[in-house]
Design a protein around this motif. Structure first.
Motif, PDB file in Angstrom:
ATOM      1  N   LEU A  29      -5.674   3.110   9.000  1.00 57.15           N
ATOM      2  CA  LEU A  29      -4.873   1.795   8.762  1.00 57.15           C
ATOM      3  C   LEU A  29      -5.185   1.163   7.551  1.00 57.15           C
ATOM      4  O   LEU A  29      -6.493   1.405   6.962  1.00 57.15           O
ATOM      5  N   SER A  30      -4.189   0.462   6.806  1.00 57.92           N
ATOM      6  CA  SER A  30      -4.409  -0.216   5.523  1.00 57.92           C
ATOM      7  C   SER A  30      -5.071  -1.588   5.906  1.00 57.92           C
ATOM      8  O   SER A  30      -5.653  -2.136   4.957  1.00 57.92           O
ATOM      9  N   LYS A  31      -5.124  -2.139   7.015  1.00 56.54           N
ATOM     10  CA  LYS A  31      -5.620  -3.464   7.378  1.00 56.54           C
ATOM     11  C   LYS A  31      -6.874  -3.748   7.515  1.00 56.54           C
ATOM     12  O   LYS A  31      -7.802  -2.992   8.215  1.00 56.54           O
ATOM     13  N   TYR A  32      -7.415  -5.058   6.942  1.00 55.21           N
ATOM     14  CA  TYR A  32      -8.695  -5.494   7.188  1.00 55.21           C
ATOM     15  C   TYR A  32      -8.493  -6.947   7.430  1.00 55.21           C
ATOM     16  O   TYR A  32      -7.961  -7.597   6.909  1.00 55.21           O
ATOM     17  N   PHE A  33      -9.364  -6.951   8.457  1.00 52.00           N
ATOM     18  CA  PHE A  33      -9.108  -8.584   9.330  1.00 52.00           C
ATOM     19  C   PHE A  33     -10.142  -8.875  10.341  1.00 52.00           C
ATOM     20  O   PHE A  33     -11.184  -7.875  10.748  1.00 52.00           O
ATOM     21  N   ILE A  34     -10.128  -9.962  10.842  1.00 50.35           N
ATOM     22  CA  ILE A  34     -11.086 -10.229  12.240  1.00 50.35           C
ATOM     23  C   ILE A  34     -10.196 -10.339  13.160  1.00 50.35           C
ATOM     24  O   ILE A  34      -8.876 -11.059  13.175  1.00 50.35           O
ATOM     25  N   ASN A  35     -10.431  -9.483  14.176  1.00 48.25           N
ATOM     26  CA  ASN A  35      -9.500  -9.377  15.379  1.00 48.25           C
ATOM     27  C   ASN A  35      -9.292 -10.566  16.071  1.00 48.25           C
ATOM     28  O   ASN A  35     -10.210 -10.963  16.946  1.00 48.25           O
ATOM     29  N   LYS A  36      -8.466 -11.514  15.978  1.00 48.90           N
ATOM     30  CA  LYS A  36      -8.144 -12.826  16.645  1.00 48.90           C
ATOM     31  C   LYS A  36      -6.701 -13.052  17.112  1.00 48.90           C
ATOM     32  O   LYS A  36      -6.816 -14.230  17.786  1.00 48.90           O
ATOM     33  N   VAL A  37      -5.701 -12.532  16.743  1.00 51.73           N
ATOM     34  CA  VAL A  37      -4.544 -12.531  17.152  1.00 51.73           C
ATOM     35  C   VAL A  37      -3.995 -11.796  18.445  1.00 51.73           C
ATOM     36  O   VAL A  37      -3.896 -10.456  18.217  1.00 51.73           O
ATOM     37  N   LYS A  58       2.290  -0.979   5.468  1.00 52.36           N
ATOM     38  CA  LYS A  58       2.745  -0.769   4.170  1.00 52.36           C
ATOM     39  C   LYS A  58       2.329  -1.990   3.303  1.00 52.36           C
ATOM     40  O   LYS A  58       1.843  -2.275   2.249  1.00 52.36           O
ATOM     41  N   TYR A  59       2.663  -3.118   4.035  1.00 53.57           N
ATOM     42  CA  TYR A  59       2.384  -4.597   3.584  1.00 53.57           C
ATOM     43  C   TYR A  59       1.387  -5.081   4.325  1.00 53.57           C
ATOM     44  O   TYR A  59       1.699  -5.487   5.529  1.00 53.57           O
ATOM     45  N   ALA A  60       0.145  -5.502   3.819  1.00 57.82           N
ATOM     46  CA  ALA A  60      -0.795  -5.780   4.778  1.00 57.82           C
ATOM     47  C   ALA A  60      -1.960  -6.385   4.095  1.00 57.82           C
ATOM     48  O   ALA A  60      -1.973  -6.196   2.700  1.00 57.82           O
ATOM     49  N   HIS A  90       0.658  -1.130  -0.009  1.00 59.43           N
ATOM     50  CA  HIS A  90      -0.132  -0.069  -0.114  1.00 59.43           C
ATOM     51  C   HIS A  90       0.806   1.268   0.025  1.00 59.43           C
ATOM     52  O   HIS A  90       1.675   1.380   1.069  1.00 59.43           O
ATOM     53  N   ARG A  91       0.608   2.017  -1.262  1.00 57.85           N
ATOM     54  CA  ARG A  91       1.532   3.472  -1.190  1.00 57.85           C
ATOM     55  C   ARG A  91       0.916   4.433  -0.818  1.00 57.85           C
ATOM     56  O   ARG A  91      -0.136   5.021  -1.282  1.00 57.85           O
ATOM     57  N   ASN A  92       1.175   4.742   0.499  1.00 58.14           N
ATOM     58  CA  ASN A  92       0.577   6.026   1.246  1.00 58.14           C
ATOM     59  C   ASN A  92       1.931   6.447   2.152  1.00 58.14           C
ATOM     60  O   ASN A  92       2.690   5.720   2.774  1.00 58.14           O
ATOM     61  N   THR A  93       1.966   7.896   2.015  1.00 57.29           N
ATOM     62  CA  THR A  93       3.301   8.349   2.527  1.00 57.29           C
ATOM     63  C   THR A  93       3.220   8.370   4.167  1.00 57.29           C
ATOM     64  O   THR A  93       4.231   8.297   4.868  1.00 57.29           O
ATOM     65  N   ALA A  94       2.046   7.993   4.636  1.00 57.45           N
ATOM     66  CA  ALA A  94       1.997   7.789   6.024  1.00 57.45           C
ATOM     67  C   ALA A  94       2.188   6.318   6.439  1.00 57.45           C
ATOM     68  O   ALA A  94       2.299   6.001   7.904  1.00 57.45           O
ATOM     69  N   TRP A  95       2.217   5.648   5.759  1.00 60.48           N
ATOM     70  CA  TRP A  95       2.392   4.005   6.053  1.00 60.48           C
ATOM     71  C   TRP A  95       3.825   3.408   5.652  1.00 60.48           C
ATOM     72  O   TRP A  95       4.388   3.948   4.446  1.00 60.48           O
ATOM     73  N   SER A  96       4.110   2.847   6.503  1.00 60.29           N
ATOM     74  CA  SER A  96       5.649   2.263   6.264  1.00 60.29           C
ATOM     75  C   SER A  96       5.594   0.838   6.612  1.00 60.29           C
ATOM     76  O   SER A  96       4.721   0.237   7.592  1.00 60.29           O
TER      77      SER A  96
END
Length: 521
Positions: free
Chosen positions: A336-344, A301-303, A66-72
């Motif tokens: 955030l870039s992340k889409y998930f089921i919160n389980k970890v 960035k990688y998600a 994900h190319r976003n200057t706020a995300w690394s």
């Protein structure tokens, strides 16, 4: 020319002492076991404490850039793993270096127990039967984990020509013992031996059985192993032992889990609870993965992001409907870039709070009844029993969706025949298989597509997806996503015959003489 390496290089001590100190203490200063209690304490060290979940999720098709200057990126390790590079980073708890060392440390502990018990008289051995079975299973699990990470997928047609990994079965008495890497066929034969020897003996002897191998979790491991080993009859046999006559009654209470708060560790703690019947084996591990994949402003960035969720996984259409039919909450927000089921779960144990120094932890359900049921469904489908596979799919769906949706063979065929195969710019959940064995296009492929899609949803962020990618020869891509969720670039692809499908061994192990995984020039 065959390459060799000593166990003294394979097994390090995960930071407890330096490598030189470790070598200096062998073989005279080993822990000397004297009674069942000491054996039990040693067996706690035979369970791996570093798992490849973070590495394999980054390596799989469950991540985009994900190319976003706020995300690394979290660090260079995450970037190298995402781009299928040979990982040079050694620090942190999730690198190939730590996975390798952690697994062989567990093997070493198991071998100490096995050698001690097998050296006793027959009468004395009878006091340790269950512990001997547990040690065999721990050794098998550690090596199976390494093989799934650092080898190509097992295939009967090629396993005798594919590289395996060293499988030490005895303790060293000198520091220069040499080990062959061997073939993948040989590695799997040894794993099968240890699993069968373990199942013969293992019992339920602990106050907290979910953190140890028991007969049920041993058979769950066997079901997964024999599915990967392409022995579908045995996979079904072992799954039947786990599931019994009432498979649905042994599955996760998904509606209860869905109702838990997605904030903090509330839902994750419920997911990994030892009181949850579906959890058969729990592992407590050192890892940053809970922070990387979870609801934290970190490693964006990688998600697994919107594009994957919407078109392939959590929110994608399926023969049973979509996320609204399933009933789970897809966690995301605009920051955030992340889409998930919160389980970890993620927990950080401070050794020095003021200095911010400590160790990240997570707990994972390493074996579950839900996975075992879908293993049985997949084994049935691969055996040609499509009706049985659909029946198992419906048992799982009756547990994991809140709409009551069920599927039929005709409905599954119509759904997958009605969508195109995936391309990186026009993604769908349907991905082409490239296998050495035939898969019929009139029903069998479509049922397998449904099983793999449901597995990908239910076990997202648990590290299992890469094995399906490898076993079915699924081609995956590296895509760049912009702020408008558009694919602006496809930077690489991992073809079905790309040697990078076997993650590279740690560099210091290669430097010591062990043959590396091949790479294209």
């Amino acid at each position: 020319m065959k390459k060799y390496i000593g166990l003294s290089i394979l097994v390090l001590t995960l930071g407890l002492v330096s490598c030189d100190d470790y070598l200096d203490t062998l073989p005279d200063n080993r822990m000397e076991l004297k009674n069942p209690n000491e054996v039990s304490r040693m067996l706690t060290s035979a369970y791996i404490e570093v798992v490849p979940t973070y590495l394999t999720e980054m390596y799989s098709d469950n991540a985009d850039e994900h190319r976003n200057t706020a995300w690394s990126a979290a660090d260079r390790f995450q970037e190298q793993a995402y781009y299928w590079q040979d990982v040079t980073e050694i620090f942190g708890f999730d690198t190939p270096q730590q996975i390798w060392e952690g697994a062989y440390s567990a093997v070493n502990a198991a071998n100490i127990v096995i050698q001690y018990i097998e050296g006793l008289s027959a009468e004395e051995q009878s006091q340790h039967t269950a512990q001997l079975g547990e040690a065999y299973l721990c050794r098998a699990y550690a090596i199976f984990t390494l093989a799934n990470t650092f080898c190509v997928a097992y295939d009967k047609a090629t396993a005798s020509q594919s590289l395996g990994i060293p499988y030490p079965t005895t303790l060293e008495t000198t520091i220069d013992v040499k080990y062959e890497r061997g073939t993948l066929a040989e590695t799997y034969e040894l794993i099968a031996h240890d699993i069968e020897e373990g199942i013969k003996r293992v019992g339920s002897v602990y106050d907290h059985p979910k953190f140890h191998f028991t007969p049920v979790s041993a058979h769950a491991l066997a079901a997964r192993f024999y599915l990967y080993y392409q022995d579908y009859e045995k996979a079904i046999e072992h799954a039947n032992y786990v599931l019994g006559n009432d498979a649905k009654g042994k599955l996760r209470e998904w509606s209860k889990f869905y109702s838990l708060s997605a904030n903090g560790n509330v839902a994750p703690n419920g997911y990994i609870s030892s009181t949850e019947n579906a959890n058969l084996l729990l592992l407590v591990c050192y890892s940053e993965w809970g922070a990387v994949c979870g609801p934290y402003g970190y490693a964006n960035k990688y998600a697994h992001g919107y594009n994957l969720s919407e078109s392939e996984t959590l929110q994608a259409d399926a023969p049973w409907g979509n996320s609204s039919d399933m009933g789970y909450t897809v966690w995301n927000n605009g920051s955030l870039s992340k889409y998930f089921i919160n389980k970890v779960p993620y927990d950080f144990e401070y050794s020095d709070r003021e200095a911010g120094i400590g160790q990240p932890h997570m707990e994972i359900p390493a074996l579950t009844t839900d996975e075992t049921l879908l293993i049985r469904a997949e084994a049935k489908a691969l055996s040609g029993d499509l009706a049985g596979a659909v029946e198992d799919l419906n048992i799982e769906l009756s547990a994991c969706n809140t709409s009551g949706a069920q599927v039929t063979l005709d409905g599954i065929k119509a759904f997958y025949d009605g969508i195109a195969y995936y391309t990186p710019t026009e993604p769908t959940p349907k991905k082409k298989f490239h296998t050495s064995f035939p898969i019929a296009s009139d029903g069998q492929e479509q049922v397998l597509q449904a099983i793999l899609q449901l597995k990908r949803i239910l076990f997202l962020n648990e590290g299992l997806r890469l094995q399906d990618v490898k076993r079915y020869g699924i081609v995956i891509y590296r895509r760049v996503i912009n702020n408008d969720h558009e694919v602006t670039e496809v930077t690489d692809q991992l073809a079905e015959d790309d040697p990078r499908r076997a993650i590279q061994l740690p560099q210091d192990v290669i430097n010591a003489g062990l043959e590396p995984n091949p790479r294209n020039k």
